[in-house]
Design an enzyme around this catalytic site. Sequence first.
Site, mmCIF file in Angstrom:
data_model
loop_
_atom_site.group_PDB
_atom_site.id
_atom_site.type_symbol
_atom_site.label_atom_id
_atom_site.label_comp_id
_atom_site.label_asym_id
_atom_site.label_seq_id
_atom_site.Cartn_x
_atom_site.Cartn_y
_atom_site.Cartn_z
ATOM 1 N NE ARG A 1 -3.961 -2.256 1.648
ATOM 2 C CZ ARG A 1 -5.032 -2.638 2.316
ATOM 3 N NH1 ARG A 1 -5.298 -2.127 3.505
ATOM 4 N NH2 ARG A 1 -5.850 -3.537 1.812
ATOM 5 C CE1 TYR B 1 -1.606 -0.567 -8.266
ATOM 6 C CE2 TYR B 1 -1.349 -2.207 -9.985
ATOM 7 C CZ TYR B 1 -0.956 -1.031 -9.384
ATOM 8 O OH TYR B 1 0.085 -0.335 -9.914
ATOM 9 C CD GLU B 2 -0.909 -4.384 -3.962
ATOM 10 O OE1 GLU B 2 -1.332 -5.047 -2.996
ATOM 11 O OE2 GLU B 2 -0.158 -4.871 -4.826
ATOM 12 N N GLY B 3 -6.088 -3.050 -2.733
ATOM 13 C CA GLY B 3 -7.188 -2.546 -1.919
ATOM 14 C C GLY B 3 -7.747 -1.258 -2.482
ATOM 15 C CD GLN C 1 -6.021 1.054 0.966
ATOM 16 O OE1 GLN C 1 -5.438 1.233 2.025
ATOM 17 N NE2 GLN C 1 -5.872 -0.032 0.237
#
Lengths: 592, 592
Positions: A297, A441-443, A448
């Site tokens: 992140r 991507y990555e949440g 978040q």
Amino acid sequence: MTYKVPYKDMQLLVAQAYQQQGLDAVESLEGFDPELANAVMEEAAKFASGVLASLNSVGDVQGCRFQDGKVITPNGWQDAYQQFTESGWIGLALPEEFGGQGLPKYIAQPVNEMWLSANLAFVMFQALAQGGSEILLNFASESIQQRYLPKIVSGEWTVAMALTEPNAGSDLGALNTKAIPQQDGTYKIKGQKIFITYGDHDLTDNIAHLVLARTPDAPAGSRGISLFIVPKYRVANDGALGEFNDIRCTGIEHKMGLHGSPTCSISYGDQDDCIGELVGELNQGLMAMFVLMNEARLSCGLQGVALGELGYQRALEYAQERTQGTNSQGEKAAIVDHADVKRMLLEMRSETFALRALGYQIAAQIDATEAAHDQVTLDETESNQSKKARVALLTPIFKAFATERANVMAGQVVQVFGGMGFVEETGVAQIMRDARITTIYEGTTGIQARDLLIRKVRGDQGKALTELLADITQLASFFEIDETFGVAAKETLKAVDTVTSLLTSHLLKLDVNSVSLHGVSVPFLEAMGILCCTWQLFNVLAYQQAQENTDKPYMQNLRSMVKFYTAYRLPSAMAALKVVENAGLGLSEYEF
Amino acid sequence: MTYKVPYKDMQLLVAQAYQQQGLDAVESLEGFDPELANAVMEEAAKFASGVLASLNSVGDVQGCRFQDGKVITPNGWQDAYQQFTESGWIGLALPEEFGGQGLPKYIAQPVNEMWLSANLAFVMFQALAQGGSEILLNFASESIQQRYLPKIVSGEWTVAMALTEPNAGSDLGALNTKAIPQQDGTYKIKGQKIFITYGDHDLTDNIAHLVLARTPDAPAGSRGISLFIVPKYRVANDGALGEFNDIRCTGIEHKMGLHGSPTCSISYGDQDDCIGELVGELNQGLMAMFVLMNEARLSCGLQGVALGELGYQRALEYAQERTQGTNSQGEKAAIVDHADVKRMLLEMRSETFALRALGYQIAAQIDATEAAHDQVTLDETESNQSKKARVALLTPIFKAFATERANVMAGQVVQVFGGMGFVEETGVAQIMRDARITTIYEGTTGIQARDLLIRKVRGDQGKALTELLADITQLASFFEIDETFGVAAKETLKAVDTVTSLLTSHLLKLDVNSVSLHGVSVPFLEAMGILCCTWQLFNVLAYQQAQENTDKPYMQNLRSMVKFYTAYRLPSAMAALKVVENAGLGLSEYEF
């Protein structure tokens, strides 16, 4: 695409973060000072602005191809990869024990920013190597570490993270890939994964897949997920490459952007012959992922900064060259002289600068917490916990806000280019297309925002947030009596006060499952993002004033950025907080 | 790409605009009532959702090709064009005298929205035919009208607008194309133009280019530009097609989006054999363009609505199908049930709805002003001037705000789709790529903002703006004592009051060339956009309540939208007004 490393900013912000996070006092970082940082940055800059940047549009135009079951990277990728790894860039911040250079994160951060600006699609393997290594260092057996880490750190092998399945994206608990225990302690892996970055390619002899899967008797949902290391070619005990491990790439995605980075669908164990080893404890796979995710992140937030910088450079260059209309003297004017174009440029410039400052501070703070790991007195432990909580609080803000803004800025770059921006040959459309995935991507931004609100703010009853607000208050109060910045400081304090009062009236009070809370999580994150940028700009100004920085034009621009940002962007933080206060009005009643 | 015509909204908003603009009392519109509108819309809907929508992704994937000096449109384009013209859709709102159906704009508006949602790249020729016809009707000689209009109205020939040159984009005054007067009263045209939509193609036998050029003794700058009609093949006095007119397409752009619409570079008179005829007076070419531009800007704003609708439909459909995570009962939840996804959907829904309402009101208001053209009493003339001023005021707001928001919404559509949105096969990336040009062509957002501030607001000393604010005040005051909407109404009134006070303190007062003014023109436009949407939502609610609309679910959703929009979006108007108040702080000091 041309990219010039923004040295002056980087050096200044690196040195400031180093000092402010007290890294000069950390024994284990002796020698790893800003002077070394500058030397490393200088080397990296050549490679970034040279080889990598020149391949950026090649990657976009040509893209990766999938032929006869194999992934072929764009022309030049293989050479660049070899140069990248031979120069030791993969192991920059990885342990010396496994062949890395063991540099602290605060030095790696500007270097990574350069890679990401120069050629995001290319260097995606780098964050995977970094993240994958951290997982193995934290969770894998010594045997796995010995066999894999030296190869990963050197770049001889790459890492792929196999998480997503067609029905398990943001909700990893829904995944179905199987891991069947074998007599010898290994597992047979079977399943289909999608969206695997560099899941297959022609850059290295082997690829270490970190695969999330379920054992037959695992509990349902996210509590039954384990992590396995599954190499494309098997690895003997002495580290030698063995036979093919039944891992097949079944295709790559045709994406809107990041064409140079292969996004693979992978089939594991089609022939029931795919062997993996457990990493960490059974059913603790998601815990390992959390380590990776925090890393990923932060790296993703840095992508936002990097794309913002790249776009800003292109837009500024074009705005200075392109004439259109006349100035007040009736002369042909470069469009940079039109106030509205200047507004767009300064918005990009100031926000990218502020987010860079934030990203570098976070990196230095992680170094500080890691160095303090062995400290023993209770006081220091508490202070360290509070630093860790700060990093944890800032991570979702940095990830989501920097990437959301990068998307807005990339749009502005095209806008500055006008019709030429819509034409692919100019290259700026690529920035916009590449940036589009970063908020996903990555949440996703929504995830978040939930992480921020539920885990980071409510998780400690607002303690870490309150501490952050206290720091911002202290800084803003310093400027409150300043002739030039008094108004801006007062507006900042007003925003802080609003967050403080919303904390008790809404954020900590509302039902944890309520629409009133979740329906305003993204606006809350947005407000925090702007507030953090304001904080960082004031922080740089205060520090550089205290240092008596004698670079007059730089200081003038810094002051201009503080004024501009608080005048143009801080009102949006207040607006977002007003939305939070309105607590989802109208949202539940609508029937789609 | 699937597209369902939003009938219920369209019918309701069409009928409301018709009534509210008093079109029922206009003699010349007898028979052109909402009943007819519904019948026309029904026919159009079939074609839009059928043929056109199904070709939308074909156009994107295949694009136009340029081969051997010729432009080849995507598969299916030719058939669709034939069907489109045979059904008489080109001449829908063009005069019956030349073969059109002479329908009022308020009926053409929803029909055009359908085309634009279904396949924007395809139907771009339609707005060109409409705009080109209006120019010829207003400025061309009878001979030109007789020879060209019937062909254009029927769709037998298309229209191309040749304005831009490499060094003359937003600043048309800089253009260089030459027009050399000939003995017979015609002109030889010579020059290079770029960015010409449908400048060449394989859909019709002839193309009527409307070309801006300079005669040899013309004054410099924008006062020396004349307009010419220059056909690809010459047109004899009896209308028969003659020889090739030395107009060569030299290439088409490789664009980020709108792949199905050829964007051509055209060389006029390479062999000194390109003949044009003057349209209107010498050196009055830009005046003709202003007629076109108003038309084109409204059409472009409608593109924003249309893309917002298309994106909203796709996002909603996906959000209802895709499950991820669990609801409070622990069951698999469709992502539409996640509050943050719902927030994005309702933002798209409410803003698109409000902008549609605005667009339909503008169209009906134009009908009203045109019908009133022959009225004689002073009172009516004044009221009509004030209506025209209203349309002129709303035009840049509608154009810029609707397209800016379409871009934001298209980004949100991809966000709702998550990783799947980044994959081209899903089709939603296309919406984002297509939308990107809409804030640029027909005048960038910056240019609309300048038009709004300098011509429309300062041009009449704030009269038209004050009248608009009075209308919004009247409506909001009606809701001020309402139990449910009182707070929202008060917030609206606060925004109106802020605009009013900024008008005297800033907008009318600041130096006309100042950075303090031009540096906040776009924020001002944004605030006005949100305020106009708020106004429209309240207006629909008030009208439908007064009509005692008995569609309970529809009315509930309408109320929900008013609540949501004022809670979520109105604060951004206040923030933008705060930026206006800050008057460009920091902007002039920064040295790039």
